[in-house]
Scaffold this motif. Structure first.
Motif, mmCIF file in Angstrom:
data_model
loop_
_atom_site.group_PDB
_atom_site.id
_atom_site.type_symbol
_atom_site.label_atom_id
_atom_site.label_comp_id
_atom_site.label_asym_id
_atom_site.label_seq_id
_atom_site.Cartn_x
_atom_site.Cartn_y
_atom_site.Cartn_z
ATOM 1 N N ILE A 238 0.820 -1.210 0.000
ATOM 2 C CA ILE A 238 0.000 0.000 0.000
ATOM 3 C C ILE A 238 0.852 1.258 0.000
ATOM 4 C CG2 ILE A 238 -0.205 0.160 2.513
ATOM 5 C CD1 ILE A 238 -3.038 0.818 -0.034
ATOM 6 N N ASN A 239 2.052 1.205 0.575
ATOM 7 C CA ASN A 239 2.911 2.380 0.656
ATOM 8 C C ASN A 239 3.623 2.655 -0.671
ATOM 9 O OD1 ASN A 239 2.384 2.794 3.496
ATOM 10 N ND2 ASN A 239 3.711 1.040 3.887
ATOM 11 N N ALA A 240 4.116 1.598 -1.299
ATOM 12 C CA ALA A 240 4.811 1.749 -2.576
ATOM 13 C C ALA A 240 3.836 1.814 -3.750
ATOM 14 C CB ALA A 240 5.796 0.596 -2.783
ATOM 15 N N GLY A 241 2.595 1.384 -3.517
ATOM 16 C CA GLY A 241 1.610 1.370 -4.593
ATOM 17 C C GLY A 241 1.893 0.318 -5.646
ATOM 18 N N THR A 242 2.522 -0.784 -5.244
ATOM 19 C CA THR A 242 2.909 -1.824 -6.194
ATOM 20 C C THR A 242 2.139 -3.114 -5.955
ATOM 21 O OG1 THR A 242 4.724 -2.516 -4.725
ATOM 22 C CG2 THR A 242 5.235 -0.899 -6.453
ATOM 23 N N VAL A 243 2.037 -3.903 -7.021
ATOM 24 C CA VAL A 243 1.463 -5.244 -6.947
ATOM 25 C C VAL A 243 2.417 -6.178 -7.678
ATOM 26 C CG1 VAL A 243 -0.474 -6.746 -7.516
ATOM 27 C CG2 VAL A 243 -0.898 -4.349 -6.901
ATOM 28 N N ASP A 244 3.020 -7.117 -6.961
ATOM 29 C CA ASP A 244 3.962 -8.064 -7.547
ATOM 30 C C ASP A 244 3.374 -9.468 -7.498
ATOM 31 O OD1 ASP A 244 5.937 -6.076 -7.918
ATOM 32 O OD2 ASP A 244 6.552 -6.274 -5.816
ATOM 33 N N GLU A 245 3.654 -10.244 -8.545
ATOM 34 C CA GLU A 245 3.196 -11.625 -8.599
ATOM 35 C C GLU A 245 4.381 -12.571 -8.539
ATOM 36 O OE1 GLU A 245 0.522 -12.551 -11.740
ATOM 37 O OE2 GLU A 245 -1.024 -11.144 -11.067
ATOM 38 N N ASP A 246 4.168 -13.702 -7.907
ATOM 39 C CA ASP A 246 5.211 -14.703 -7.734
ATOM 40 C C ASP A 246 4.529 -16.067 -7.760
ATOM 41 O OD1 ASP A 246 7.623 -15.894 -7.278
ATOM 42 O OD2 ASP A 246 8.006 -14.939 -5.342
ATOM 43 N N ARG A 247 5.302 -17.097 -7.646
ATOM 44 C CA ARG A 247 4.747 -18.447 -7.595
ATOM 45 C C ARG A 247 5.547 -19.269 -6.605
ATOM 46 N NH1 ARG A 247 1.122 -21.241 -10.229
ATOM 47 N NH2 ARG A 247 0.732 -19.445 -11.575
ATOM 48 N N VAL A 248 4.836 -20.009 -5.786
ATOM 49 C CA VAL A 248 5.475 -20.908 -4.819
ATOM 50 C C VAL A 248 5.239 -22.327 -5.283
ATOM 51 C CG1 VAL A 248 5.451 -21.751 -2.445
ATOM 52 C CG2 VAL A 248 5.204 -19.300 -2.895
ATOM 53 N N ASP A 249 6.310 -23.052 -5.540
ATOM 54 C CA ASP A 249 6.197 -24.434 -6.002
ATOM 55 C C ASP A 249 5.938 -25.363 -4.823
ATOM 56 O OD1 ASP A 249 6.678 -23.777 -8.673
ATOM 57 O OD2 ASP A 249 8.850 -23.821 -8.353
#
Length: 260
Positions: A238-249
């Motif tokens: 919320i502070n950086a205004g970012t949305v990152d996607e990742d994947r956990v195997d």
């Protein structure tokens, strides 16, 4: 291990596994309460065993404290730890501003104290906890047992002037007895359906005599880690205004319960 998990448990697991990466050696970490937070504690216990990471954990309930000790995490009180680097906890609901409803597990008071005594709060949740407007999940309000019916009446009176769809309040029960928090208090669950102004409600509820704390967490959460049943993880800051996607195997011979 993962092959036996339901999609919802897989989502909780991958969110917890990703959030566990935020913990660094030497940190003081608040440990939340609830089913998703329990996954986190187990993932952190795995890091203690396999990586040798050392940190001090401040649990938000006796249940979390017991599990943390079982998996090898050093447990200390908030008084011993002082200020915390990070708190990781679950949520019953969160909206686009990362306002939360918490307290479904009955630990909202300790959870809010620990979260606000931290440099950063990270919430872990499955995608179903994301809502446009808070309120579908009943809002917990912790009250002292003395005069709780008077507090309930005052709560219901206050709700008349608030932007909500429902106004039913119920005493949380444990069998045929009132549910008791770790502090010996009661919980009133407010069935509101929709909360139009969470910030206003949080302020008003805590002014009612007998109310100890409410389950609205406003301007406290910094990041939310959202897990999905297919292993995808989304991190909203919320502070950086970012949305990152990742994947956990998933690793089939993973055994988070080996020492539990």
């Amino acid at each position: 291990m993962s092959g036996d998990l339901s999609p919802i448990d897989k989502a909780k697991f991958v969110a917890a596994r990703r959030a566990a990466e935020f913990v660094e050696d030497g940190m003081r970490v608040g440990l939340g309460t609830g089913s998703t937070a329990a996954w986190l504690v187990r993932c952190l216990g795995e890091r203690v065993r396999e990586e040798g990471i050392r940190f001090r954990g401040v649990p938000t309930s006796t249940r979390t404290a017991e599990l943390a000790r079982e998996v090898g995490i050093e447990v200390v009180s908030l008084e011993e730890a002082g200020w915390l680097d990070l708190t990781i906890d679950g949520a019953d609901e969160f909206d686009g501003e990362l306002s939360l409803i918490k307290g479904g597990g009955g630990a909202l008071l300790q959870e809010k104290i620990v979260a606000t005594a931290s440099d950063q709060m990270v919430v872990i949740a499955d995608a179903a906890k994301s809502v446009e407007t808070l309120g579908a999940f009943p809002l917990p309000v912790e009250v002292i047992p003395f005069g709780w019916t008077a507090s309930q009446a005052l709560l219901e009176e206050a709700l008349v002037s608030m932007d909500v769809l429902g106004r039913q309040t119920t005493l949380r029960m444990n069998g045929d007895q009132p549910y008791h928090t770790d502090e010996g208090n009661y919980i009133l669950d407010l069935h509101l359906s929709r909360i139009g102004n969470p910030r206003q409600m949080a302020l008003i509820l805590n002014q009612i005599p007998g109310v100890v704390e409410n389950g609205l967490f406003i301007d406290i959460c910094d990041k939310v880690v959202i897990g999905y049943g297919d292993g995808k993880v989304e991190v909203r800051d919320i502070n950086a205004g970012t949305v990152d996607e990742d994947r956990v195997d998933f690793v089939e011979d993973d055994n988070l319960f080996r020492d539990v």
